[in-house]
Design a protein around this motif. Structure first.
Motif, PDB file in Angstrom:
ATOM      1  N   VAL A  54     -37.316 -21.655 -20.067  1.00  0.00           N
ATOM      2  CA  VAL A  54     -36.162 -21.827 -19.178  1.00  0.00           C
ATOM      3  C   VAL A  54     -35.696 -23.265 -19.353  1.00  0.00           C
ATOM      4  O   VAL A  54     -36.425 -24.201 -19.023  1.00  0.00           O
ATOM      5  CB  VAL A  54     -36.538 -21.549 -17.707  1.00  0.00           C
ATOM      6  CG1 VAL A  54     -35.319 -21.746 -16.808  1.00  0.00           C
ATOM      7  CG2 VAL A  54     -37.099 -20.135 -17.558  1.00  0.00           C
ATOM      8  N   PRO A  81     -38.395 -15.313 -25.151  1.00  0.00           N
ATOM      9  CA  PRO A  81     -37.068 -15.314 -24.492  1.00  0.00           C
ATOM     10  C   PRO A  81     -36.654 -16.730 -24.117  1.00  0.00           C
ATOM     11  O   PRO A  81     -37.485 -17.527 -23.677  1.00  0.00           O
ATOM     12  CB  PRO A  81     -37.297 -14.450 -23.240  1.00  0.00           C
ATOM     13  CG  PRO A  81     -38.489 -13.602 -23.568  1.00  0.00           C
ATOM     14  CD  PRO A  81     -39.356 -14.455 -24.442  1.00  0.00           C
ATOM     15  N   LEU A  83     -33.880 -18.822 -21.870  1.00  0.00           N
ATOM     16  CA  LEU A  83     -32.850 -18.808 -20.840  1.00  0.00           C
ATOM     17  C   LEU A  83     -32.262 -20.195 -20.680  1.00  0.00           C
ATOM     18  O   LEU A  83     -32.994 -21.176 -20.530  1.00  0.00           O
ATOM     19  CB  LEU A  83     -33.422 -18.353 -19.488  1.00  0.00           C
ATOM     20  CG  LEU A  83     -33.530 -16.850 -19.224  1.00  0.00           C
ATOM     21  CD1 LEU A  83     -34.577 -16.215 -20.138  1.00  0.00           C
ATOM     22  CD2 LEU A  83     -33.892 -16.585 -17.768  1.00  0.00           C
ATOM     23  N   VAL A 102     -28.883 -17.261 -27.516  1.00  0.00           N
ATOM     24  CA  VAL A 102     -29.765 -17.358 -26.347  1.00  0.00           C
ATOM     25  C   VAL A 102     -29.810 -16.011 -25.640  1.00  0.00           C
ATOM     26  O   VAL A 102     -28.862 -15.241 -25.693  1.00  0.00           O
ATOM     27  CB  VAL A 102     -29.305 -18.463 -25.364  1.00  0.00           C
ATOM     28  CG1 VAL A 102     -29.308 -19.815 -26.034  1.00  0.00           C
ATOM     29  CG2 VAL A 102     -27.948 -18.151 -24.769  1.00  0.00           C
ATOM     30  N   ASN A 103     -30.915 -15.728 -24.989  1.00  0.00           N
ATOM     31  CA  ASN A 103     -31.084 -14.415 -24.375  1.00  0.00           C
ATOM     32  C   ASN A 103     -30.299 -14.243 -23.084  1.00  0.00           C
ATOM     33  O   ASN A 103     -29.843 -13.144 -22.762  1.00  0.00           O
ATOM     34  CB  ASN A 103     -32.573 -14.165 -24.113  1.00  0.00           C
ATOM     35  CG  ASN A 103     -33.378 -14.180 -25.395  1.00  0.00           C
ATOM     36  OD1 ASN A 103     -34.002 -15.170 -25.725  1.00  0.00           O
ATOM     37  ND2 ASN A 103     -33.329 -13.092 -26.142  1.00  0.00           N
ATOM     38  N   ASP A 104     -30.129 -15.325 -22.344  1.00  0.00           N
ATOM     39  CA  ASP A 104     -29.384 -15.232 -21.088  1.00  0.00           C
ATOM     40  C   ASP A 104     -29.144 -16.641 -20.571  1.00  0.00           C
ATOM     41  O   ASP A 104     -29.697 -17.607 -21.094  1.00  0.00           O
ATOM     42  CB  ASP A 104     -30.177 -14.426 -20.049  1.00  0.00           C
ATOM     43  CG  ASP A 104     -29.283 -13.804 -18.979  1.00  0.00           C
ATOM     44  OD1 ASP A 104     -28.078 -14.155 -18.943  1.00  0.00           O
ATOM     45  OD2 ASP A 104     -29.772 -13.000 -18.190  1.00  0.00           O
ATOM     46  N   PHE A 105     -28.308 -16.756 -19.556  1.00  0.00           N
ATOM     47  CA  PHE A 105     -28.104 -18.065 -18.929  1.00  0.00           C
ATOM     48  C   PHE A 105     -27.976 -17.884 -17.423  1.00  0.00           C
ATOM     49  O   PHE A 105     -27.709 -16.788 -16.927  1.00  0.00           O
ATOM     50  CB  PHE A 105     -26.867 -18.775 -19.487  1.00  0.00           C
ATOM     51  CG  PHE A 105     -25.607 -17.960 -19.440  1.00  0.00           C
ATOM     52  CD1 PHE A 105     -24.843 -17.894 -18.297  1.00  0.00           C
ATOM     53  CD2 PHE A 105     -25.187 -17.264 -20.555  1.00  0.00           C
ATOM     54  CE1 PHE A 105     -23.692 -17.136 -18.245  1.00  0.00           C
ATOM     55  CE2 PHE A 105     -24.026 -16.506 -20.527  1.00  0.00           C
ATOM     56  CZ  PHE A 105     -23.276 -16.442 -19.360  1.00  0.00           C
ATOM     57  N   ILE A 106     -28.196 -18.957 -16.712  1.00  0.00           N
ATOM     58  CA  ILE A 106     -28.092 -18.915 -15.260  1.00  0.00           C
ATOM     59  C   ILE A 106     -27.329 -20.166 -14.823  1.00  0.00           C
ATOM     60  O   ILE A 106     -27.574 -21.261 -15.332  1.00  0.00           O
ATOM     61  CB  ILE A 106     -29.491 -18.844 -14.602  1.00  0.00           C
ATOM     62  CG1 ILE A 106     -29.380 -18.600 -13.103  1.00  0.00           C
ATOM     63  CG2 ILE A 106     -30.320 -20.067 -14.901  1.00  0.00           C
ATOM     64  CD1 ILE A 106     -30.697 -18.155 -12.477  1.00  0.00           C
ATOM     65  N   LEU A 115     -33.426 -16.417 -10.656  1.00  0.00           N
ATOM     66  CA  LEU A 115     -34.186 -16.862 -11.814  1.00  0.00           C
ATOM     67  C   LEU A 115     -35.482 -16.073 -11.960  1.00  0.00           C
ATOM     68  O   LEU A 115     -35.849 -15.645 -13.064  1.00  0.00           O
ATOM     69  CB  LEU A 115     -34.496 -18.355 -11.688  1.00  0.00           C
ATOM     70  CG  LEU A 115     -35.342 -18.967 -12.803  1.00  0.00           C
ATOM     71  CD1 LEU A 115     -34.663 -18.806 -14.154  1.00  0.00           C
ATOM     72  CD2 LEU A 115     -35.613 -20.438 -12.518  1.00  0.00           C
ATOM     73  N   LYS A 118     -34.831 -12.591 -13.343  1.00  0.00           N
ATOM     74  CA  LYS A 118     -34.505 -12.629 -14.771  1.00  0.00           C
ATOM     75  C   LYS A 118     -35.761 -12.858 -15.596  1.00  0.00           C
ATOM     76  O   LYS A 118     -35.976 -12.208 -16.622  1.00  0.00           O
ATOM     77  CB  LYS A 118     -33.460 -13.710 -15.057  1.00  0.00           C
ATOM     78  CG  LYS A 118     -32.072 -13.344 -14.552  1.00  0.00           C
ATOM     79  CD  LYS A 118     -30.990 -14.234 -15.136  1.00  0.00           C
ATOM     80  CE  LYS A 118     -29.610 -13.744 -14.712  1.00  0.00           C
ATOM     81  NZ  LYS A 118     -28.508 -14.404 -15.404  1.00  0.00           N
ATOM     82  N   ILE A 119     -36.597 -13.778 -15.148  1.00  0.00           N
ATOM     83  CA  ILE A 119     -37.860 -14.034 -15.846  1.00  0.00           C
ATOM     84  C   ILE A 119     -38.723 -12.774 -15.858  1.00  0.00           C
ATOM     85  O   ILE A 119     -39.270 -12.377 -16.897  1.00  0.00           O
ATOM     86  CB  ILE A 119     -38.613 -15.195 -15.177  1.00  0.00           C
ATOM     87  CG1 ILE A 119     -37.875 -16.515 -15.440  1.00  0.00           C
ATOM     88  CG2 ILE A 119     -40.055 -15.277 -15.687  1.00  0.00           C
ATOM     89  CD1 ILE A 119     -38.425 -17.690 -14.657  1.00  0.00           C
ATOM     90  N   PHE A 122     -37.369 -10.067 -18.287  1.00  0.00           N
ATOM     91  CA  PHE A 122     -37.598 -10.399 -19.698  1.00  0.00           C
ATOM     92  C   PHE A 122     -39.061 -10.221 -20.073  1.00  0.00           C
ATOM     93  O   PHE A 122     -39.383  -9.685 -21.142  1.00  0.00           O
ATOM     94  CB  PHE A 122     -37.148 -11.831 -19.996  1.00  0.00           C
ATOM     95  CG  PHE A 122     -35.699 -11.940 -20.376  1.00  0.00           C
ATOM     96  CD1 PHE A 122     -35.233 -11.378 -21.550  1.00  0.00           C
ATOM     97  CD2 PHE A 122     -34.803 -12.599 -19.559  1.00  0.00           C
ATOM     98  CE1 PHE A 122     -33.893 -11.476 -21.904  1.00  0.00           C
ATOM     99  CE2 PHE A 122     -33.466 -12.699 -19.894  1.00  0.00           C
ATOM    100  CZ  PHE A 122     -33.006 -12.135 -21.072  1.00  0.00           C
TER     101      PHE A 122
END
Length: 254
Positions: A54, A81, A83, A102-106, A115, A118-119, A122
């Motif tokens: 992250v 992963p 993030l 990238v796999n995702d963003f926040i 968060l 999402k963690i 994944f």
């Protein structure tokens, strides 16, 4: 027997935020290593392998984007992963990170629950894939790895030419195989022909753009390489069972 805690590498240069997020993740039974810049994280990764990363986007010394590119050059980090945390809400920044891979963003500010979910999602997905691989540790693993490498390269060629009317001949040429071999492999592993695979890849790309904030249907069609807006709309509806406008509207309501 208590399940081993998942390891999170948190990279955040804001001391207050980094400490808060680190503590809250630990309260939720994660093992956290907190680094304050990308270079510190990179040195940590030389000897350690977290379950998920992250990472803040904008940092001194080495940014999150620089770190991402640096570790993705090494295959051993491919399955971790990644993030991105960012305070930059612009569509261009979101799109760029998705294109980077990238796999995702926040987005900052964020709720810690978002968060954590999402963690969790994944890590569960990663665990499921690992279990499937472990079930057959010999012949099928080799086949899966070969297929993964092939389709990774295929997708890279398509994404590189996503806005153009790329031909099957050009794709085959860039992959150094014949047109018939390309079609045969896609049919065997994906149960669709090459043309449909490319079209569905473009639609998936359009969906990613929508998730990143794009709401203009014409812009979506252009960005995904569709010469006709009507053909894009028909293809999108065929793939998702809803029109682009309805999909965008539903996404915005959520």
């Amino acid at each position: 027997m208590k399940k081993k805690a998942s390891k999170i590498l948190l990279i955040e240069d804001d001391i207050s935020l980094g400490q808060t997020v680190s503590e809250l993740l630990e309260v939720n039974d994660y093992e956290v290593k907190w680094c304050q810049n990308g270079l510190e994280a990179y040195h940590y990764l030389e000897t350690k392998m977290p379950d998920i990363i992250v990472c803040d986007l904008m940092m001194p010394i080495m940014s999150g984007e620089e770190l991402f590119f640096k570790i993705r050059k090494l295959k051993k980090y491919d399955e971790i992963p990644f993030l991105i945390i960012t305070a930059d809400m612009t569509f261009e920044t979101k799109l760029k990170q998705l294109e980077n891979g990238v796999n995702d963003f926040i987005n900052k500010p964020f709720k810690i629950q978002e968060l954590i979910f999402k963690i969790k999602n994944f890590l569960q997905y990663k665990e499921t894939l690992m279990k499937r691989t472990i079930q057959d540790p010999f012949s099928k693993v080799t086949i899966k790895l070969k297929n993964k490498n092939f389709f990774e390269r295929l997708n890279e060629v398509i994404i590189k030419n996503i806005k153009s009317n790329i031909t099957i001949e050009k794709i085959a040429s860039e992959l150094f195989i014949s047109k018939s071999a390309l079609d045969k492999k896609i049919r065997r592993d994906k149960q669709v022909n090459t043309t449909k695979y490319i079209r569905e890849f473009r639609i998936e790309y359009a969906i990613r753009l929508i998730e990143a904030g794009e709401t203009n249907v014409q812009q979506l069609a252009d960005s995904c390489g569709f010469n006709s807006l009507s053909y894009f709309s028909i293809s999108f509806k065929e793939y998702t069972n809803t029109s682009p406008k309805s999909y965008i509207k539903k996404r915005n309501l959520n």
